[in-house]
Design a protein around this motif. Structure first.
Motif, PDB file in Angstrom:
ATOM      1  N   LYS A 191      27.165 -15.032  12.519  1.00  0.00           N
ATOM      2  CA  LYS A 191      26.636 -13.743  12.997  1.00  0.00           C
ATOM      3  C   LYS A 191      27.691 -12.651  12.885  1.00  0.00           C
ATOM      4  N   LYS A 192      28.917 -12.968  13.272  1.00  0.00           N
ATOM      5  CA  LYS A 192      30.001 -11.981  13.243  1.00  0.00           C
ATOM      6  C   LYS A 192      30.287 -11.521  11.809  1.00  0.00           C
ATOM      7  N   LEU A 193      30.047 -12.385  10.847  1.00  0.00           N
ATOM      8  CA  LEU A 193      30.324 -12.087   9.444  1.00  0.00           C
ATOM      9  C   LEU A 193      29.144 -11.425   8.737  1.00  0.00           C
ATOM     10  N   GLY A 194      28.061 -11.208   9.465  1.00  0.00           N
ATOM     11  CA  GLY A 194      26.908 -10.529   8.891  1.00  0.00           C
ATOM     12  C   GLY A 194      25.825 -11.452   8.381  1.00  0.00           C
ATOM     13  N   GLY A 195      25.899 -12.724   8.761  1.00  0.00           N
ATOM     14  CA  GLY A 195      24.936 -13.682   8.256  1.00  0.00           C
ATOM     15  C   GLY A 195      23.948 -14.180   9.301  1.00  0.00           C
ATOM     16  N   LYS A 196      22.930 -14.868   8.816  1.00  0.00           N
ATOM     17  CA  LYS A 196      21.929 -15.490   9.674  1.00  0.00           C
ATOM     18  C   LYS A 196      21.447 -16.762   8.993  1.00  0.00           C
ATOM     19  N   ILE A 197      21.405 -17.869   9.732  1.00  0.00           N
ATOM     20  CA  ILE A 197      20.939 -19.114   9.132  1.00  0.00           C
ATOM     21  C   ILE A 197      19.455 -18.988   8.799  1.00  0.00           C
ATOM     22  N   LYS A 198      19.164 -19.186   7.539  1.00  0.00           N
ATOM     23  CA  LYS A 198      17.798 -19.034   7.032  1.00  0.00           C
ATOM     24  C   LYS A 198      17.045 -20.361   7.082  1.00  0.00           C
ATOM     25  N   SER A 199      17.704 -21.422   6.615  1.00  0.00           N
ATOM     26  CA  SER A 199      17.092 -22.751   6.654  1.00  0.00           C
ATOM     27  C   SER A 199      18.147 -23.809   6.390  1.00  0.00           C
ATOM     28  N   VAL A 200      17.807 -25.025   6.744  1.00  0.00           N
ATOM     29  CA  VAL A 200      18.646 -26.192   6.447  1.00  0.00           C
ATOM     30  C   VAL A 200      17.755 -27.202   5.737  1.00  0.00           C
ATOM     31  N   GLU A 201      18.134 -27.559   4.526  1.00  0.00           N
ATOM     32  CA  GLU A 201      17.335 -28.489   3.722  1.00  0.00           C
ATOM     33  C   GLU A 201      18.066 -29.821   3.620  1.00  0.00           C
ATOM     34  N   GLU A 202      17.457 -30.878   4.134  1.00  0.00           N
ATOM     35  CA  GLU A 202      18.063 -32.213   4.105  1.00  0.00           C
ATOM     36  C   GLU A 202      17.307 -33.089   3.109  1.00  0.00           C
ATOM     37  N   PHE A 203      18.063 -33.865   2.348  1.00  0.00           N
ATOM     38  CA  PHE A 203      17.436 -34.707   1.320  1.00  0.00           C
ATOM     39  C   PHE A 203      18.403 -35.816   0.918  1.00  0.00           C
ATOM     40  N   SER A 204      17.933 -36.726   0.080  1.00  0.00           N
ATOM     41  CA  SER A 204      18.799 -37.754  -0.497  1.00  0.00           C
ATOM     42  C   SER A 204      18.855 -37.557  -2.002  1.00  0.00           C
ATOM     43  N   LEU A 205      20.015 -37.827  -2.572  1.00  0.00           N
ATOM     44  CA  LEU A 205      20.118 -37.755  -4.026  1.00  0.00           C
ATOM     45  C   LEU A 205      19.216 -38.814  -4.640  1.00  0.00           C
ATOM     46  N   PRO A 206      18.620 -38.527  -5.795  1.00  0.00           N
ATOM     47  CA  PRO A 206      17.712 -39.502  -6.417  1.00  0.00           C
ATOM     48  C   PRO A 206      18.440 -40.790  -6.772  1.00  0.00           C
ATOM     49  N   ASP A 207      17.681 -41.877  -6.718  1.00  0.00           N
ATOM     50  CA  ASP A 207      18.224 -43.185  -7.112  1.00  0.00           C
ATOM     51  C   ASP A 207      19.428 -43.582  -6.261  1.00  0.00           C
ATOM     52  N   SER A 208      19.434 -43.139  -4.965  1.00  0.00           N
ATOM     53  CA  SER A 208      20.563 -43.444  -4.092  1.00  0.00           C
ATOM     54  C   SER A 208      20.141 -43.269  -2.639  1.00  0.00           C
ATOM     55  N   ASP A 209      21.046 -43.668  -1.745  1.00  0.00           N
ATOM     56  CA  ASP A 209      20.821 -43.404  -0.321  1.00  0.00           C
ATOM     57  C   ASP A 209      21.835 -42.372   0.192  1.00  0.00           C
ATOM     58  N   ILE A 210      22.338 -41.548  -0.709  1.00  0.00           N
ATOM     59  CA  ILE A 210      23.325 -40.527  -0.364  1.00  0.00           C
ATOM     60  C   ILE A 210      22.609 -39.320   0.244  1.00  0.00           C
ATOM     61  N   SER A 211      22.899 -39.040   1.507  1.00  0.00           N
ATOM     62  CA  SER A 211      22.233 -37.925   2.181  1.00  0.00           C
ATOM     63  C   SER A 211      23.015 -36.632   1.972  1.00  0.00           C
ATOM     64  N   ARG A 212      22.274 -35.560   1.730  1.00  0.00           N
ATOM     65  CA  ARG A 212      22.863 -34.254   1.468  1.00  0.00           C
ATOM     66  C   ARG A 212      22.103 -33.197   2.252  1.00  0.00           C
ATOM     67  N   SER A 213      22.747 -32.063   2.466  1.00  0.00           N
ATOM     68  CA  SER A 213      22.105 -30.935   3.142  1.00  0.00           C
ATOM     69  C   SER A 213      22.545 -29.635   2.485  1.00  0.00           C
ATOM     70  N   PHE A 214      21.612 -28.701   2.412  1.00  0.00           N
ATOM     71  CA  PHE A 214      21.941 -27.321   2.062  1.00  0.00           C
ATOM     72  C   PHE A 214      21.791 -26.478   3.307  1.00  0.00           C
ATOM     73  N   VAL A 215      22.836 -25.749   3.657  1.00  0.00           N
ATOM     74  CA  VAL A 215      22.745 -24.770   4.730  1.00  0.00           C
ATOM     75  C   VAL A 215      22.625 -23.408   4.047  1.00  0.00           C
ATOM     76  N   ILE A 216      21.453 -22.800   4.180  1.00  0.00           N
ATOM     77  CA  ILE A 216      21.171 -21.533   3.498  1.00  0.00           C
ATOM     78  C   ILE A 216      21.321 -20.393   4.503  1.00  0.00           C
ATOM     79  N   ILE A 217      22.286 -19.520   4.232  1.00  0.00           N
ATOM     80  CA  ILE A 217      22.639 -18.430   5.143  1.00  0.00           C
ATOM     81  C   ILE A 217      22.361 -17.101   4.462  1.00  0.00           C
ATOM     82  N   GLU A 218      21.519 -16.296   5.071  1.00  0.00           N
ATOM     83  CA  GLU A 218      21.189 -14.985   4.515  1.00  0.00           C
ATOM     84  C   GLU A 218      22.191 -13.940   4.996  1.00  0.00           C
ATOM     85  N   LYS A 219      22.578 -13.050   4.104  1.00  0.00           N
ATOM     86  CA  LYS A 219      23.460 -11.933   4.466  1.00  0.00           C
ATOM     87  C   LYS A 219      22.573 -10.777   4.933  1.00  0.00           C
TER      88      LYS A 219
END
Length: 239
Positions: A191-219
């Motif tokens: 917030k102090k830097l001018g941003g706002k969390i827009k969404s968090v996308e959680e998923f696994s990489l294909p053909d694996s059990d590796i979990s990943r997330s995208f934190v999408i922050i809008e300016k």
């Protein structure tokens, strides 16, 4: 099509991403250059072809499932390292104007060779610490999208990255596993830097059990001239 080609194509198919023969050739050439250079310089601990395809190439372009890249003109990859995710995204989306930012010039010299060998245009490298880049007039608040796979807490990454993003643009942090606690700790800084969390996308990489997330922050607001702070401070004293 070789077994190598088919593995990469199949991974991308799981993301509903169709690669042209030319793009497959570019990814395979990128792999060859990476492994060769890695013999004399530490670029990645992952050198097996299938692992590079999964953990570097597919991971990098997985963003296309959660973000409309056709809406992006200018992209900066902060702490690009061996070129991830910036170069895979450039291969997949040739229209992008890409800046690869890193503090180690040796890595950028390698990336210049990759850019030449893959015949990529509208892509450049910048040798700078992120804190210094965020104060450069030609970079500050200049990008539609900032991406980073750099390993740092989200508060620190936000101070590195949000100053580079235009108001109305986005910063997307590539994260591993659960991120809820990290996000909660970073909300004040964002917030102090001018941003706002827009969404968090959680998923696994294909053909694996590796979990990943995208934190999408809008300016949503311009970043105060107080930030980024001097080199080293964002990491030592996160906002």
């Amino acid at each position: 099509m070789t077994v190598y080609d088919s593995y990469l194509v199949n991974l991308c198919d799981m993301f509903h991403v169709k690669l042209s023969n030319g793009q497959v050739d570019q990814f395979n050439r990128y792999y060859e250059l990476l492994v060769k250079k890695n013999e004399v310089m530490n670029l990645t601990a992952i050198t097996d072809y299938h692992e590079v395809c999964l953990k570097h190439f597919a991971d990098s372009i997985s963003l296309s499932q959660y973000y409309d890249m056709s809406s992006v003109d200018s992209l900066i990859d902060v702490g690009t390292g061996a070129g991830f995710p910036g170069i895979p995204l450039k291969i997949l989306f040739p229209h992008l104007n890409v800046t690869l930012l890193d503090s180690l010039n040796k890595r950028l010299l390698f990336l210049e060779d990759v850019i030449d060998e893959l015949d990529l245009d509208n892509i450049k490298t910048v040798h700078s610490r992120a804190e210094e880049a965020g104060r450069m007039k030609n970079l500050r608040e200049n990008y539609d999208l900032c991406v980073s796979r750099a390993v740092a807490n989200l508060s620190t990454l936000s101070e590195y990255c949000l100053p580079l993003v235009k108001v109305g643009g986005n910063f997307i942090s590539y994260k591993a596993g659960e991120v809820e606690d990290e996000i909660n700790s970073a909300k004040h800084a964002i917030k102090k830097l001018g941003g706002k969390i827009k969404s968090v996308e959680e998923f696994s990489l294909p053909d694996s059990d590796i979990s990943r997330s995208f934190v999408i922050i809008e300016k949503v607001n311009e970043t105060s001239n107080l930030y980024p702070r001097k080199p080293g401070t964002p990491n030592k004293k996160p906002l």
